[in-house]
Each structure stands twice: as C-alpha cells, then as structure tokens.
Write an enzyme that holds these catalytic residues in place. Structure first.
Site, short mmCIF file in Angstrom:
data_model
loop_
_atom_site.label_atom_id
_atom_site.label_comp_id
_atom_site.label_asym_id
_atom_site.label_seq_id
_atom_site.Cartn_x
_atom_site.Cartn_y
_atom_site.Cartn_z
N ASP A 1 19.54 65.04 97.09
CA ASP A 1 18.55 65.75 96.29
C ASP A 1 18.71 65.45 94.79
O ASP A 1 19.72 64.93 94.34
CB ASP A 1 18.68 67.25 96.55
N ASP B 1 15.02 66.91 104.63
CA ASP B 1 15.47 68.30 104.64
C ASP B 1 14.29 69.21 104.99
O ASP B 1 13.17 68.74 105.22
CB ASP B 1 16.05 68.64 103.26
N SER C 1 16.70 67.26 109.42
CA SER C 1 17.42 68.53 109.27
C SER C 1 16.76 69.66 110.06
O SER C 1 17.19 70.80 109.98
CB SER C 1 17.50 68.91 107.79
N ASP D 1 25.49 73.39 105.82
CA ASP D 1 26.13 72.39 104.98
C ASP D 1 27.65 72.56 104.95
O ASP D 1 28.17 73.68 104.90
CB ASP D 1 25.63 72.50 103.53
#
Length: 433
Positions: free
Chosen positions: A88, A166, A198, A227
C-alpha cells in the site's frame, strides 16, 4: 497425546487421500505451481511516506530498487526469491486524467514501468498492491467495479507480474463480484500476472462464507487470516489458526493455489533465533508463500542463514504441492507436524511451546504412523545426515523453548548415494521462476 485428523492412516494412504483432495481446479494461468517466493514491503516498512526525513525507509522507488539489488546480488534470486512486491501507499491520491492509477510523482518520479524494467533487468519480478473497494486500507484510490478492467490493463501495461488485491472499504456482496472479475480481467490482458486475493480474510477465512473451491479457480494465492506483526505471539496465533482449521484449509491448497499465512518476519526485531527457525519451518510445512518483509540491506547473518537454507526451500517448493498437517499435540507442550513430499519423502517438524528449557522428546516413526521399513533422516537446520534407523526404533530430539527440530525423511531405498540432498545442483529449480 492427541492425534489430529487423518494421522492414524499409513503415510502411503494419507498421500493418496491428500493428493485426491487437492484435485480442485486451479486458476488457469500456469503460474505459481510452487509457492511464490520473494520480498514484500508491508510488515517492515508499512506506509512510511516521509521521504524528506526518512529517505532510506520510505515507500519509494529507491526502496524497491535497493531490495531488487539485494535479491539479485546476495544469493536470494538463485534460491527462488524473485518477487519484489510493492504494498500500500505507492500511488498518488488521485487518478490521472484518463482515470488510471498513477504512482506518487515525488516518491516514484520515474513511474512504475521504469521500476518494472529495473526489476526485470535483474532477473526478478515486480508485484504491486491494489484494493477492491473505494479506497485502499491506507486511504489511497481503490479499485471499484467500474475500474477493474482499467486497472488490470494498467498493471499489464506497466509490466507487473503479480497483484495483491486487498479488500478494505468494500462489502461482502461487492467482493463476491469483484474478486472473480479481477481474475478474468487480468487473464484478458494476455500478460501472466499472479493473483493474490485477500477476500477470505475479510469473510472470516472459513466456510460457509468462504468458498475455497471457487478461490482455487480464480486466485493463485489468498490471505485467509489477519496481518502478521513483528512478534512471536502473532506468528504463533497465525500458525495455531491454520493448523486448528487444517481439515478445511489443507484440501484447498495445491499447485497454482496456495493458502497464505502472511509474511516472514525473520530478520526484523520481534523473534528470537529459535522462533525465527520455527516460523520458517512451519511455513515450509504449510506449503506457504515465502515473502520476506525485512531490510535485506542490513539483515543479520543468522537470519540470512535461516531464510537461505536450501533444505527448507527444497521442502517448501516440493512439486506435489501438498500442504502439511499437525499430527500430534502432546500435554508436554510438544507438537509434531508432517508433510508428504515427492519420491516417498516427507518432512517432520518437532516444535516445543515450552518456556523453561530444552525438552527431550522421545518417539519413533512407527508411532507417527510411518510404514514399516528402514529410513534415513536429514536434520535440516543442523545440515546433518543421521544414521539409518528402523521405523520401530525410538529416538530422542532435543527441542529448544519455542524452537523446532526439522527432519527430511526418506526410505533408505530412495536415499541418494552421497547424501547430498540439497547441495549444488540437487536443489530443484522452483517452478515459479
């Protein structure tokens, strides 16, 4: 002693059952037939965008060029660590005039295509991050349903080799549409792009909300759970979740489709040496993707030795692609894990949860349901070949607190004559290269 799942079967029968159970269709892009390996920015470098005050560690083209140099020059690439993965916070806060994503112009002044060429010139692959939702988890532009084809083509045009998608800022109904559509869009570009979803992590990781048959048809790998953090408690929590749910997760994995317990944090700050060995061993047993998230420019020698252990990589990259299982949980705090491998070989991990002192654990291969015969074991961390022994022979392994002993086990009839199991040319080339 508690035996888990199918541990009561003979190894030959178990291998047959597991091989049949992994017959699910995989995403038809021919990629990642063994678990992908490389480096990923997130855990170590997060969303550090302060290049004025922290130029060495901020999310910028310089960071990824540095890591590409290290992978290419420090012996990582030849072992299979070939992906350099952006996470990210790489993009501009706005799309360009044509509605396409664009890199932050200050931190990536030469653009992503330049970075892709830099990485490719070093025999490596470039991965990038997107988010199916209105925004990424860090607040950058996301990929909504109307932008899927545009973003897939943009990534292909840039020379991207892998996409992690994601799921922040989207709901379950939208994800059910978006993740399969991105798979189709990536394939339609004509460029081979590995696809990491994800999706299951946002739906609790388990059926009925997660359909692992469908995931295996649209994704090359997927994040099932939360995570990872730079701590032993995080590593243990993730491993516990995966092995507690192994009866569901194990059949979902196979060549081209992998469960992803998240990054390796070996070489960072939170794990001891023994705990680092444990993470690597359990990830190898799980046939997990091996994405390091550390600073390869300053990694210590002992961490490098773990991550570059040829025996561990050989086991992780076994072409059968069968995910391993926990066999036993002892009241003493010792657990035993097993993974079937090609050519009648197998991997065993003896893990101690104890916190007091090294524990001497006694067992035999017969007690672990191996078939009758004579075997040879190679201690993966000690890099030592052990004398041949019968399945009925009791043996003792001394396991450090929060540590492991890991063996590669073969029937003597399959043993290579010189015992050089993983040296030189005997390390098979990972099939994701």
């Amino acid at each position: 002693m508690k035996a888990e799942g199918i541990a009561g079967m003979t190894p030959a029968l178990v291998i047959l059952v597991l091989a049949l159970s992994t017959g699910t269709l995989a995403l038809d892009n021919g990629l990642m037939r063994t678990p992908p390996m490389g480096w990923l920015a997130w855990e170590r470098f997060r969303c550090d965008i302060d290049c004025d005050h922290d130029p060495k560690n901020c999310i910028s083209e310089n960071l990824f060029m540095d890591m590409a140099d290290r992978l290419a020059e420090d012996g990582w690439r030849e072992l299979g660590y070939v992906y350099v993965n952006i996470d990210d916070c790489w993009s501009s806060m706005e799309r360009d005039a044509n509605g396409r994503l664009q890199a932050d112009p200050k931190r990536f002044p030469n653009g992503i295509p330049h970075l892709a060429r830099y990485v490719h010139d070093r025999g490596l692959k470039l991965g990038i991050y997107g988010d199916f939702g209105t925004h990424t988890c860090g607040g950058y532009p996301g990929t909504t349903l109307d932008k899927i084809q545009t973003d897939a083509q943009t990534f292909a045009d840039w020379g991207i080799d892998m996409l992690k998608l994601d799921g922040c800022y989207s709901n379950a109904t939208e994800q059910e549409k978006g993740y399969p559509l991105m798979s189709q869009a990536l394939n339609a570009t004509g460029r081979p792009i590995g696809y990491s979803c994800s999706w299951p992590a946002y739906q609790g990781g388990l059926p009925p909300k997660v359909n692992y048959t469908q995931l295996g048809e649209i994704c090359n790998l997927w994040r099932n759970y939360g995570d990872i953090q730079d701590s032993w408690s995080s590593v243990l929590n993730i491993a516990d979740w995966f092995f507690t749910n192994q009866d569901i997760l194990q059949p979902a994995a196979g060549p081209g489709r992998w469960n992803d317990p998240d990054m390796l944090v070996i070489g960072d700050f939170g794990l001891s040496f023994d705990q680092s060995q444990t993470q690597m061993a359990l990830w190898a047993i799980m046939a997990a993707p091996l994405f390091m998230s550390n600073d390869l420019r300053s990694i210590d020698a002992r961490s490098r030795t773990i991550l570059q252990n040829k025996g561990l990589i050989y086991i992780n990259q076994d072409p059968l692609g069968i995910q391993g299982r926990r066999l036993i949980k002892e009241q003493s705090g010792v657990e035993v894990f097993w993974r079937p491998l090609s050519n009648d070989a197998s991997a065993l991990v003896f893990f101690s949860r104890r916190e007091d002192m090294p524990y001497r654990y006694q067992t035999s291969l017969k007690k672990l349901n191996y078939t009758a015969g004579v075997y040879q074991a190679y201690d993966v961390y000690q890099e030592k070949l052990l004398p041949a022994f019968k399945d009925s022979t009791d043996f003792v392994v001394s396991i450090n607190p929060s540590g492991v002993v890991m063996w590669f086990v073969v029937p003597t009839k399959q043993m290579m004559g010189d015992g050089k199991l993983f040296g030189g040319d005997r390390l098979a080339k990972p099939t994701h290269l």
